[in-house]
Enzyme design. Structure first.
Site, PDB file in Angstrom:
ATOM      1  N   GLU A 135       0.862  -1.200   0.000  1.00 59.17           N
ATOM      2  CA  GLU A 135       0.000   0.000   0.000  1.00 59.17           C
ATOM      3  C   GLU A 135       0.886   1.233   0.000  1.00 59.17           C
ATOM      4  OE1 GLU A 135      -1.517  -1.590   3.519  1.00 59.17           O
ATOM      5  OE2 GLU A 135      -0.633  -0.078   4.829  1.00 59.17           O
ATOM      6  N   LYS A 137       2.836   4.607   1.078  1.00 62.73           N
ATOM      7  CA  LYS A 137       3.355   5.147   2.339  1.00 62.73           C
ATOM      8  C   LYS A 137       2.919   6.611   2.396  1.00 62.73           C
ATOM      9  CE  LYS A 137       7.549   5.370   5.130  1.00 62.73           C
ATOM     10  NZ  LYS A 137       7.297   6.676   5.679  1.00 62.73           N
ATOM     11  N   ASP A 139       2.414  10.326   3.324  1.00 65.01           N
ATOM     12  CA  ASP A 139       3.369  11.284   3.869  1.00 65.01           C
ATOM     13  C   ASP A 139       2.628  12.347   4.682  1.00 65.01           C
ATOM     14  OD1 ASP A 139       5.749  12.437   4.352  1.00 65.01           O
ATOM     15  OD2 ASP A 139       6.051  13.273   2.361  1.00 65.01           O
ATOM     16  N   TYR A 248      -4.451   2.471   8.463  1.00 62.95           N
ATOM     17  CA  TYR A 248      -3.862   1.321   7.767  1.00 62.95           C
ATOM     18  C   TYR A 248      -3.417   0.187   8.675  1.00 62.95           C
ATOM     19  CZ  TYR A 248      -0.019   4.473   8.940  1.00 62.95           C
ATOM     20  OH  TYR A 248       0.811   5.335   9.595  1.00 62.95           O
ATOM     21  N   LYS A 344      11.276   3.432  -0.095  1.00 62.79           N
ATOM     22  CA  LYS A 344      11.222   4.895  -0.238  1.00 62.79           C
ATOM     23  C   LYS A 344      11.453   5.308  -1.689  1.00 62.79           C
ATOM     24  CE  LYS A 344      11.865   7.462   3.117  1.00 62.79           C
ATOM     25  NZ  LYS A 344      11.073   8.317   3.983  1.00 62.79           N
ATOM     26  N   CYS A 438      14.665  50.195   5.757  1.00 63.19           N
ATOM     27  CA  CYS A 438      14.257  49.723   4.432  1.00 63.19           C
ATOM     28  C   CYS A 438      15.450  49.786   3.474  1.00 63.19           C
ATOM     29  CB  CYS A 438      13.107  50.595   3.922  1.00 63.19           C
ATOM     30  SG  CYS A 438      12.686  50.217   2.207  1.00 63.19           S
ATOM     31  N   CYS A 441      14.187  52.796   0.741  1.00 69.24           N
ATOM     32  CA  CYS A 441      13.962  54.208   1.102  1.00 69.24           C
ATOM     33  C   CYS A 441      14.583  54.575   2.446  1.00 69.24           C
ATOM     34  CB  CYS A 441      12.474  54.538   1.095  1.00 69.24           C
ATOM     35  SG  CYS A 441      11.596  53.847   2.499  1.00 69.24           S
ATOM     36  N   CYS A 456       8.229  48.126   5.795  1.00 69.42           N
ATOM     37  CA  CYS A 456       8.541  49.523   5.551  1.00 69.42           C
ATOM     38  C   CYS A 456       7.166  50.195   5.490  1.00 69.42           C
ATOM     39  CB  CYS A 456       9.267  49.655   4.213  1.00 69.42           C
ATOM     40  SG  CYS A 456       9.288  51.336   3.608  1.00 69.42           S
ATOM     41  N   CYS A 461       7.303  54.784  -0.408  1.00 69.22           N
ATOM     42  CA  CYS A 461       8.582  54.091  -0.667  1.00 69.22           C
ATOM     43  C   CYS A 461       8.622  53.658  -2.133  1.00 69.22           C
ATOM     44  CB  CYS A 461       8.699  52.878   0.254  1.00 69.22           C
ATOM     45  SG  CYS A 461      10.048  51.767  -0.215  1.00 69.22           S
TER      46      CYS A 461
HETATM   47  S1  IVH Z   1       2.605   0.652   9.048  1.00 69.42           S
HETATM   48  C1  IVH Z   1       3.731  -1.367  12.906  1.00 69.42           C
HETATM   49  N1  IVH Z   1       1.663   1.637   6.826  1.00 69.42           N
HETATM   50  O1  IVH Z   1       5.471   5.745   8.080  1.00 69.42           O
HETATM   51  C2  IVH Z   1       3.342  -0.774  11.601  1.00 69.42           C
HETATM   52  N2  IVH Z   1       3.011   3.047   8.201  1.00 69.42           N
HETATM   53  O2  IVH Z   1       8.350   5.840   8.417  1.00 69.42           O
HETATM   54  C3  IVH Z   1       3.730   0.609  11.501  1.00 69.42           C
HETATM   55  N3  IVH Z   1       3.269   5.330   7.344  1.00 69.42           N
HETATM   56  O3  IVH Z   1       5.459   5.529  11.581  1.00 69.42           O
HETATM   57  C4  IVH Z   1       3.311   1.422  10.405  1.00 69.42           C
HETATM   58  N4  IVH Z   1       2.044   5.062   5.524  1.00 69.42           N
HETATM   59  O4  IVH Z   1       3.540   6.815  10.415  1.00 69.42           O
HETATM   60  C5  IVH Z   1       2.409   1.879   7.925  1.00 69.42           C
HETATM   61  N5  IVH Z   1       0.723   2.413   4.849  1.00 69.42           N
HETATM   62  C6  IVH Z   1       1.450   2.634   5.934  1.00 69.42           C
HETATM   63  C7  IVH Z   1       2.053   3.888   6.195  1.00 69.42           C
HETATM   64  C8  IVH Z   1       2.827   4.056   7.339  1.00 69.42           C
HETATM   65  C9  IVH Z   1       2.762   5.925   6.247  1.00 69.42           C
HETATM   66  C10 IVH Z   1       4.123   6.020   8.320  1.00 69.42           C
HETATM   67  C11 IVH Z   1       3.880   5.649   9.757  1.00 69.42           C
HETATM   68  C12 IVH Z   1       5.219   5.159  10.265  1.00 69.42           C
HETATM   69  C13 IVH Z   1       6.152   5.831   9.320  1.00 69.42           C
HETATM   70  C14 IVH Z   1       7.495   5.147   9.278  1.00 69.42           C
END
Ligand code: IVH
Length: 702
Positions: A135, A137, A139, A248, A344, A438, A441, A456, A461
């Site tokens: 799934e 990640k 942000d 998640y 990543k 400034c 001026c 300013c 000015c």
């Molecule tokens: S699972 C024990 N699933 O990424 C399981 N984390 O860099 C822990 N994060 O602390 C997390 N998307 O805050 C999981 N699909 C996802 C995620 C996810 C973002 C974050 C989460 C974790 C951090 C680690």
């Protein structure tokens, strides 16, 4: 979450309630239905991203519930949709312990890392091939939620992983976090779930535009915006930021009895499905389940290509061993579970050297420090200048001239300095001293209490005068083509252009003597200046550069008066009645129109032939869309849904809440869902884009 029959029944209730809505007393007997109907529409809007009601219809129903609860306070329940909007401020955020520590994830950056991890997974489980669930990640900012007996009881930030801050009130503002969830249907009495609070790219842009209109520094990126938002003292402000939550992970559950074990809890993909069925925005649609690491690698690479097209930021993928029993066998370290791995994506950061800081004077006198760095390519563009916004940013980031700095540019977001690297200092770095006067001026700079920006305050000015004129002629303001910044500066230096009315009184004979100004370019410039006199009032208001008045507020203002000078007789209180006009904005508008010099300038502009009246207001209702029906779906880029709907009504058109043969136009934005599919099946419906809709309206909008 809702089956076909429930949806039908809720839609029927919705229609009945919309008809009833004026009778609060009737609503009293139906208050539970009303609450269910509102929860259903919140789910359609916030979780499924496929609303069935217009914003207006939803607001009507919400107000009906609010009024009914006001008349009968005994009917207010903790899980009522009205209870999200707490009015009291959070005093502080008490520290709370997570039921299970929130671990982090191990990171991988390339295929070899993943192959290595898969080998360990196979060794630990004794399998030749492992099933993985993949799934995005997300942000954002991690959160943990607790539900007891189906009721949301606590929301906490990650904190140090063991203890977090109790931010329950703020989380109640996030509409994709349900206040009640039917965990009992799975025999679950108590549950702790993990997820990420996010701000979508669109909401982030909207929020930053609003900050820019108020001359405040923008938030650096959606992640910072989300994590900062969780700890805001005023829950109403949290609501304004339009946050979303993806859930998640189930970290803990307690079953009502030992007799029944829900099969969903046996796999990670089952857990995502359970969360989705309970009304959460889990990555149920985004997840895939695959066997073996080759398929994992392929999927991660494919998904990375989609990164920029997603409505929210992700910084990688998370791969989890799907079978929960196998997860338990693999166990965890003190830092991360062994059954999960983050992959990543490529960084959008680069290091460079900070060479100098320049101080620019804006049209409102704000002094903006701008960092000059050794140019570096990041995400396809070369970055050499980066706004530092104000003095506090320089202090917070501990920046010195000569520092090595980390620069980030994510997607469309403007580049920013993440931090300096103090470890690489040689001792030759120089502190950055903020000027006291400034740079143009030389007037003494001032800072208002509670503000971070030095200004300013000399409105004469030269830098401000020039910036105001540059803004006036710019594309989003009066759009005087071929004028541009360079000509404003040139004509100003020559003494031919001193103020805004001067734009309409240029000495073209003199200009014609300048190098590069042939008859053709003079004619072009003359025509563009002449044409700008016909620009609609909202553009003129925006062009005046009144502090805190951006394009959106300018439209609101233009729609509120017949003549621009009507503002001169309006009080701050009257101004505050308008949408999006708060105390600060009202005060600034009032100040502008109380200044005799400004009034004289406006009168001069009117004499010069600029349009000062709102034609829409002056003429009787425009009926260009009479008899036509409209529905909007998906996210639009230029207009807010409510704005677009108001435009339809202003032009005599009607809004429908669903796709049917009565519909004439479906206006389709980004990520349109099932409505579009349905509309395609009905030949008589015209499916149009946002731009086509704007052309159809052909109003004051542009
Ligand atoms: S699972 C024990 N699933 O990424 C399981 N984390 O860099 C822990 N994060 O602390 C997390 N998307 O805050 C999981 N699909 C996802 C995620 C996810 C973002 C974050 C989460 C974790 C951090 C680690």
């Amino acid at each position: 979450m809702y089956n076909g029959n429930q949806v039908k029944q809720l839609q029927q209730h919705t229609e009945e309630l919309i008809v009833f809505q004026k009778h609060d007393e009737d609503a009293k007997d139906n208050i539970d239905i009303l609450k269910n109907v509102l929860r259903f529409h919140e789910y359609r809007y916030y979780v499924m991203n496929d609303p069935l009601l217009t914003d207006f219809e939803y607001d009507q129903l919400y107000k009906l519930l609010e009024n009914t609860e006001k008349l009968h306070p005994e009917l207010v329940t903790k899980d009522s949709p009205t209870q999200r909007v707490g009015s009291s401020l959070n005093q502080s955020f008490p520290t709370v312990q997570h039921l299970v520590p929130m671990l982090s994830l191990e990171n991988s950056y390339n295929e070899d890392d993943l192959i290595d991890w898969d080998r360990k997974a196979r060794e630990l489980t004794g399998l030749t091939e492992v099933e993985y669930c993949i799934e995005p990640k997300f942000d954002g900012a991690s959160i943990s939620l607790i539900y007891e007996d189906d009721v949301f009881t606590r929301g906490a930030t990650r904190g140090d992983g063991v203890h977090g801050e109790d931010v329950t009130n703020n989380m109640k503002q996030i509409r994709s976090i349900p206040l009640t969830a039917k965990f009992s249907e799975y025999g679950i009495q108590q549950i702790e779930i993990r997820g990420e609070v996010m701000m979508s790219k669109a909401s982030f842009k909207h929020y930053n535009d609003m900050l820019a209109e108020q001359n405040l520094p923008p938030l650096a990126n959606p992640r910072n915006a989300a994590s900062g938002s969780l700890r805001i003292k005023d829950p109403k402000e949290v609501a304004r930021r339009r946050l979303e939550a993806f859930l998640y992970n189930i970290s803990y559950y307690h079953l009502e009895t030992d007799d029944k074990f829900p099969k969903e809890l046996m796999s990670h993909s089952g857990c995502l499905e359970l969360l989705w069925n309970c009304g959460f925005r889990s990555p149920q649609k985004e997840k895939v389940v695959v066997k073996g690491i080759d398929a994992v690698i392929k999927h991660c690479h494919e998904y990375e290509l989609k990164r920029d097209d997603l409505p929210y930021e992700i910084d990688g993928m998370v791969i989890k061993v799907n079978n929960v029993e196998l997860q338990e066998i693999m166990g965890m370290t003190t830092h991360h579970p062994r059954w999960a791995m983050a992959f990543k994506f490529k960084a959008r950061q680069a290091s460079s050297k900070l060479r100098a800081v320049e101080f620019q004077v804006g049209r409102t006198g704000a002094i903006t420090p701008v960092a000059k760095i050794d140019p570096v390519p990041i995400g396809g563009v070369t970055v050499g200048s980066i706004s530092l916004f104000n003095e506090d940013v320089i202090k917070e980031k501990d920046l010195m001239i000569g520092d090595t700095v980390l620069v980030e540019r994510a997607g469309d977001v403007i580049p920013y300095i993440v931090r300096s690297n103090a470890e690489l200092r040689t001792g030759s770095e120089q502190p950055i001293s903020f000027p006291k006067h400034c740079p143009v001026c030389e007037s003494k700079l001032m800072k208002e209490e509670g503000e971070a920006v030095w200004r300013c305050v000399n409105i004469e000015c030269p830098a401000q005068v020039v910036e105001r004129m540059i803004h006036f002629v710019s594309k989003d303001a009066m759009d005087i083509k071929s004028f541009g910044e360079a000509n404003v500066r040139k004509f100003y230096e020559k003494g031919w252009l001193k103020d805004i009315p001067g734009i309409y009184n240029l000495p073209f004979e003199e200009i014609g003597k300048l190098e590069g100004f042939g008859q053709k370019s003079i004619d072009k410039l003359k025509d563009a200046i002449e044409a700008s006199k016909q620009q609609p009032l909202n553009r003129l208001i925006f062009a005046l550069g009144i502090r805190y008045v951006g394009e959106t507020t300018a439209k609101t203002l233009a729609n509120a008066v017949h003549h621009l000078l009507d503002f001169a007789s309006m009080s701050e209180e009257q101004l505050q009645q308008m949408e999006d006009v708060g105390v600060k904005v009202a005060n600034s508008i009032h100040l502008f129109f109380s200044n005799e010099q400004n009034i004289q300038m406006l009168k001069q502009l009117e004499q010069l032939g600029l349009k000062m009246t709102n034609e829409k207001k002056s003429s009787s209702t425009d009926n260009t869309l009479h008899g036509q029906t409209f529905l909007f779906t998906g996210t639009m880029n230029k207009l807010k849904r409510s704005e677009a709907e108001a435009m339809v009504e202003e032009h005599g058109g009607k809004l429908l809440s669903g796709v049917s043969s009565k519909l004439n136009y479906l206006v389709v934005g980004e990520d349109a869902g099932s409505k579009l599919e349905k509309a395609k099946k009905i030949n008589t419906i015209r499916i149009i884009s946002e731009d086509e809709f704007l052309m159809l309206i052909d109003s004051n909008y542009n």
